[in-house]
Scaffold this motif. Structure first.
Motif, short mmCIF file in Angstrom:
data_model
loop_
_atom_site.label_atom_id
_atom_site.label_comp_id
_atom_site.label_asym_id
_atom_site.label_seq_id
_atom_site.Cartn_x
_atom_site.Cartn_y
_atom_site.Cartn_z
N PRO A 63 -86.59 96.03 -105.85
CA PRO A 63 -85.43 95.27 -106.29
C PRO A 63 -84.61 95.50 -105.29
N GLU A 64 -84.52 96.45 -104.60
CA GLU A 64 -83.21 96.52 -103.58
C GLU A 64 -83.61 96.05 -102.19
N GLN A 65 -85.05 96.13 -101.83
CA GLN A 65 -85.35 95.20 -100.56
C GLN A 65 -85.27 93.74 -100.92
N ARG A 66 -85.68 93.50 -102.04
CA ARG A 66 -85.65 91.83 -102.16
C ARG A 66 -84.23 91.59 -102.41
N ALA A 67 -83.32 92.01 -102.93
CA ALA A 67 -81.83 91.77 -102.87
C ALA A 67 -81.36 91.69 -101.27
N LYS A 68 -81.63 92.73 -100.57
CA LYS A 68 -81.31 92.65 -99.12
C LYS A 68 -81.68 91.58 -98.22
N TYR A 69 -83.20 91.34 -98.68
CA TYR A 69 -83.84 90.23 -97.86
C TYR A 69 -83.18 88.68 -98.36
N GLU A 70 -82.85 88.53 -99.75
CA GLU A 70 -82.21 87.55 -100.12
C GLU A 70 -80.63 87.19 -99.55
N GLU A 71 -79.99 88.35 -99.31
CA GLU A 71 -78.58 88.39 -98.78
C GLU A 71 -78.73 87.77 -97.25
N PHE A 72 -79.62 88.64 -96.70
CA PHE A 72 -79.75 88.38 -95.41
C PHE A 72 -80.20 86.65 -94.99
N ALA A 73 -81.03 86.10 -95.74
CA ALA A 73 -81.18 84.65 -95.69
C ALA A 73 -80.20 84.01 -95.91
N ARG A 74 -79.17 84.11 -97.14
CA ARG A 74 -78.22 83.67 -97.55
C ARG A 74 -77.13 83.57 -96.47
N ARG A 75 -76.85 84.42 -95.87
CA ARG A 75 -75.82 84.62 -94.86
C ARG A 75 -76.06 83.74 -93.50
N ARG A 76 -77.55 83.53 -93.30
CA ARG A 76 -77.83 82.65 -91.96
C ARG A 76 -78.06 81.49 -92.33
N THR A 77 -77.96 81.10 -93.74
CA THR A 77 -78.20 79.51 -94.04
C THR A 77 -77.22 78.62 -93.64
N PRO A 78 -75.69 78.92 -93.42
CA PRO A 78 -75.05 78.02 -93.10
C PRO A 78 -75.33 77.35 -91.66
N ARG A 79 -76.03 78.09 -90.76
CA ARG A 79 -76.11 77.46 -89.49
C ARG A 79 -77.34 76.46 -89.42
#
Length: 351
Positions: A262-278
């Motif tokens: 669960p911790e890894q999944r949350a980290k991965y989703e946050e990583f992608a979310r931060r990069r989505t605006p570009r």
């Protein structure tokens, strides 16, 4: 696998090889261990990013040499070596040497253009020739010629004679780069994100690396990333001697979460979310378009890739590992790629 997509033939991954400045060996060792893991999992290839004056791999040719002695089958590539930092003749010698040591397994990827922050580093890189350096495709052409065995000099033959106690030593000189590695010239890749680079790579018989970044070109601004990338692939193959059989590898950021905590999944989703605006519009003066990172189960990712216009045209990938994750994250991601995502895309692990 969606029936309209071709089965994935080659599965690879790309890593930046981050390290701590205070302990660089640990980071490099982690990279080598990840490549060894990739071979055990059946991956076809492992690719190294190239970073200068950063805490990532600055000498991928040296790292490939080390990896070649710790593996026996997996192909080793660079994505990509920026030739603005390199002397094509010397690089040709290094590449051929490592290819010989690896048993013909390296896939050098290159690109051209001035080095980043050139005005700030040109006096260190080219103190006497900074204004005269040519950063065009001509630099790639020179590398291709040297690797493919064209003469580098008009002299060859006996260079000198040296007497020793045991026997005379005669030195011979070759007019081409030594060692010469047959086949390496067919395994050179160009990393491009524009129609012009795709056309040039095809015309010169290279392979084509297309990544998660392309240039938004042309008047039709409604085209999305996948459509732009697809046009580059088709341009490349239209100008390549091998036509539709010409090799193209796609390098999207893909993160399967099947066995993630669960911790890894949350980290991965946050990583992608931060990069989505570009990813929503062209970025900067170069009008760069970025592909969204794909995070989810292997089944979900396979479905999304099956609908990706460019992915449907290729049968090789080098999925990029996010550069900020830890060693244990890479182990989980690679394991899921090889055991779940790859098979879902029609891929079979190498023996």
């Amino acid at each position: 696998m969606p029936p309209t997509s071709r089965p994935l033939r080659k599965l690879g991954f790309l890593t930046i090889g981050l390290f701590d400045e205070a302990d660089p060996r640990r980071g490099h060792e982690s990279t080598l261990e990840i490549i060894e893991l990739g071979e055990r999992l059946g991956f076809d290839s492992a690719w190294l990013r190239h970073r200068h004056l950063q805490y990532g791999i600055s000498s991928p040719v040296a790292v490939m040499a080390a990896a070649s002695q710790r593996t026996s089958r997996i192909e080793l590539g660079t994505a990509v070596i920026p030739l603005g930092w390199e002397n094509p003749l010397r690089l040709a010698e290094d590449l051929a040497t490592v290819d010989i040591l690896s048993g013909g397994r390296i896939n050098p990827g290159v690109s051209v253009g001035p080095p980043m922050h050139y005005d700030q580093l040109k006096d260190a890189l080219y103190p006497d020739t900074a204004e005269a350096e040519d950063f065009s495709y001509e630099r790639v052409r020179r590398l291709l010629d040297f690797v493919r065995g064209k003469p580098a000099t008009d002299f060859s033959g006996v260079e000198g004679f040296e007497a020793t106690r045991r026997q005379p030593q005669i030195e011979y000189s070759s007019d081409r780069v030594q060692p010469h590695s047959p086949g390496l010239g067919r395994r050179l890749w160009y990393g491009g994100g524009s129609a012009g680079s795709a056309k040039w790579a095809g015309e010169h018989g290279m392979n084509f690396l297309t990544s998660s970044v392309v240039k938004a070109e042309g008047p039709d601004e409604s085209r999305d990333f996948a459509e732009i990338q697809l046009s580059h692939i088709r341009t490349f193959r239209a100008h390549h001697p091998d036509g539709d059989a010409a090799r193209v590898s796609q390098g999207l950021v893909v993160i399967p979460t099947d066995s993630a905590s669960p911790e890894q999944r949350a980290k991965y989703e946050e990583f992608a979310r931060r990069r989505t605006p570009r990813t929503t519009s062209p970025q900067g003066p170069a009008r760069l378009m970025f592909a969204p990172d794909i995070v989810g189960t292997s089944e979900e990712i396979a479905e999304l890739l099956g609908a990706h216009a460019a992915f449907r045209e290729i049968d090789e990938v080098a999925f990029a590992l996010p550069f900020t994750f830890g060693h244990e994250d890479y182990v989980q991601i690679l394991t899921d790629m090889a055991t779940k995502l790859g098979p879902a895309l029609g891929w079979k692990p190498a023996a």
